[in-house]
Design a protein around this motif. Sequence first.
Motif, PDB file in Angstrom:
ATOM      1  N   ARG A   9      12.399-144.505  25.169  1.00  0.00           N
ATOM      2  CA  ARG A   9      13.065-143.250  24.821  1.00  0.00           C
ATOM      3  C   ARG A   9      14.005-143.431  23.635  1.00  0.00           C
ATOM      4  NH1 ARG A   9      14.708-141.277  30.943  1.00  0.00           N
ATOM      5  NH2 ARG A   9      12.590-140.688  31.599  1.00  0.00           N
ATOM      6  N   GLN A  12      12.012-143.528  20.513  1.00  0.00           N
ATOM      7  CA  GLN A  12      11.514-142.188  20.197  1.00  0.00           C
ATOM      8  C   GLN A  12      12.617-141.340  19.577  1.00  0.00           C
ATOM      9  OE1 GLN A  12      10.094-139.973  23.585  1.00  0.00           O
ATOM     10  NE2 GLN A  12       8.745-138.737  22.341  1.00  0.00           N
ATOM     11  N   GLN A  13      13.847-141.481  20.126  1.00  0.00           N
ATOM     12  CA  GLN A  13      14.949-140.701  19.598  1.00  0.00           C
ATOM     13  C   GLN A  13      15.429-141.229  18.255  1.00  0.00           C
ATOM     14  OE1 GLN A  13      17.874-140.800  22.703  1.00  0.00           O
ATOM     15  NE2 GLN A  13      16.750-139.388  24.046  1.00  0.00           N
ATOM     16  N   PRO A  16      12.679-139.726  15.122  1.00  0.00           N
ATOM     17  CA  PRO A  16      12.023-138.444  15.415  1.00  0.00           C
ATOM     18  C   PRO A  16      11.162-137.933  14.271  1.00  0.00           C
ATOM     19  CG  PRO A  16      14.333-138.090  14.901  1.00  0.00           C
ATOM     20  CD  PRO A  16      14.134-139.574  14.979  1.00  0.00           C
ATOM     21  N   GLU A 244       8.015-129.708  16.344  1.00  0.00           N
ATOM     22  CA  GLU A 244       8.317-130.505  17.535  1.00  0.00           C
ATOM     23  C   GLU A 244       9.676-131.190  17.405  1.00  0.00           C
ATOM     24  OE1 GLU A 244       6.363-134.027  20.331  1.00  0.00           O
ATOM     25  OE2 GLU A 244       5.382-133.416  18.472  1.00  0.00           O
ATOM     26  N   GLN A 247      12.370-128.584  17.899  1.00  0.00           N
ATOM     27  CA  GLN A 247      12.513-128.242  19.317  1.00  0.00           C
ATOM     28  C   GLN A 247      13.297-129.309  20.065  1.00  0.00           C
ATOM     29  OE1 GLN A 247       8.083-126.949  19.791  1.00  0.00           O
ATOM     30  NE2 GLN A 247       9.156-126.076  21.525  1.00  0.00           N
ATOM     31  N   ARG A 248      13.021-130.559  19.780  1.00  0.00           N
ATOM     32  CA  ARG A 248      13.756-131.640  20.439  1.00  0.00           C
ATOM     33  C   ARG A 248      15.240-131.576  20.093  1.00  0.00           C
ATOM     34  NH1 ARG A 248       9.944-136.965  19.350  1.00  0.00           N
ATOM     35  NH2 ARG A 248       8.195-136.379  20.700  1.00  0.00           N
ATOM     36  N   GLN A 249      15.546-131.314  18.839  1.00  0.00           N
ATOM     37  CA  GLN A 249      16.942-131.248  18.433  1.00  0.00           C
ATOM     38  C   GLN A 249      17.656-130.080  19.103  1.00  0.00           C
ATOM     39  OE1 GLN A 249      16.861-131.183  14.129  1.00  0.00           O
ATOM     40  NE2 GLN A 249      16.714-133.419  13.990  1.00  0.00           N
ATOM     41  N   ARG A 251      16.872-128.714  22.035  1.00  0.00           N
ATOM     42  CA  ARG A 251      17.068-129.071  23.439  1.00  0.00           C
ATOM     43  C   ARG A 251      18.200-130.072  23.601  1.00  0.00           C
ATOM     44  NH1 ARG A 251      11.288-129.888  23.453  1.00  0.00           N
ATOM     45  NH2 ARG A 251      10.166-128.007  24.079  1.00  0.00           N
ATOM     46  N   SER A 252      18.287-131.017  22.662  1.00  0.00           N
ATOM     47  CA  SER A 252      19.350-132.023  22.732  1.00  0.00           C
ATOM     48  C   SER A 252      20.720-131.379  22.582  1.00  0.00           C
ATOM     49  CB  SER A 252      19.132-133.073  21.648  1.00  0.00           C
ATOM     50  OG  SER A 252      20.170-134.028  21.651  1.00  0.00           O
TER      51      SER A 252
END
Length: 257
Positions: A9, A12-13, A16, A244, A247-249, A251-252
């Motif tokens: 993880r 992955q972070q 990005p 994508e 979206q991750r940012q 949500r974070s």
Amino acid sequence: MSNSLGAARQRQQSSPWLWPLIWGALLLISVVAMASAEPLFRWIEPDARQVIYGRADFYVLLGRHLLVVGIAALVTIIIGVLAGIAVTRERGGDFLPLVGQLASLGQTFPPVAVLALAVPVLGFGTLPIIVALMLYGLLPIVRNTLTGLQEVDPDIKTAAHAMGMTAVQTLRQVELPLAAPIILAGIRTSVTINIATAALGATVGASNLGDPIISGIVNGNMAYVIQGALTIALLALTVDSLFEVLQRQLRSRLSTS
């Protein structure tokens, strides 16, 4: 086991932007260095007089493709999000079924049929394909805007009103930020689908990355078809991977706020 998952993880972070950069680099290579792959395309079409599409440079076609998709996306996002906001307000609730049905209606018509209906009115060129993309891309944005706003916890909105926020302030500072990941997912779906659909514009005189595909079909040259399809696929993957990351940012940010 937990340590390995945590390390995965973290990697992955920490990177990005890896996949957007990879797909973007491959797209750039395909656009700039398509002629370098002539031996490969000559193997695919050994009897063709010309195997590299040469009526327009691929970077020019890419720019035209992005312009059409970008204009359609901008207009569709504005209309779709505003419509979703309007019908989730107290005064517009009666129109919610109508807006949902109208948005769905746009996707029931195949883009080719929309183009056939639009050309006699709008003429040949870019405008018909923009209209077709707007109709075809509206549903995911409207649907996700409705879902995102309706899923905001009523207690949160009540608390915002109790703090003295007006309805507009609650919408801007509470509802839209919370619904943003879902809305962005709808925009992502709409834009990615329309990147491929925009190729049909070549059939009505809108020059873009669909030109090699249509020319290859007409002339029986599979090399042209592959060149156009490959470039469109790489463009779609690049844009989709960018969404994508966004979206991750989002949500974070929501999880840490």
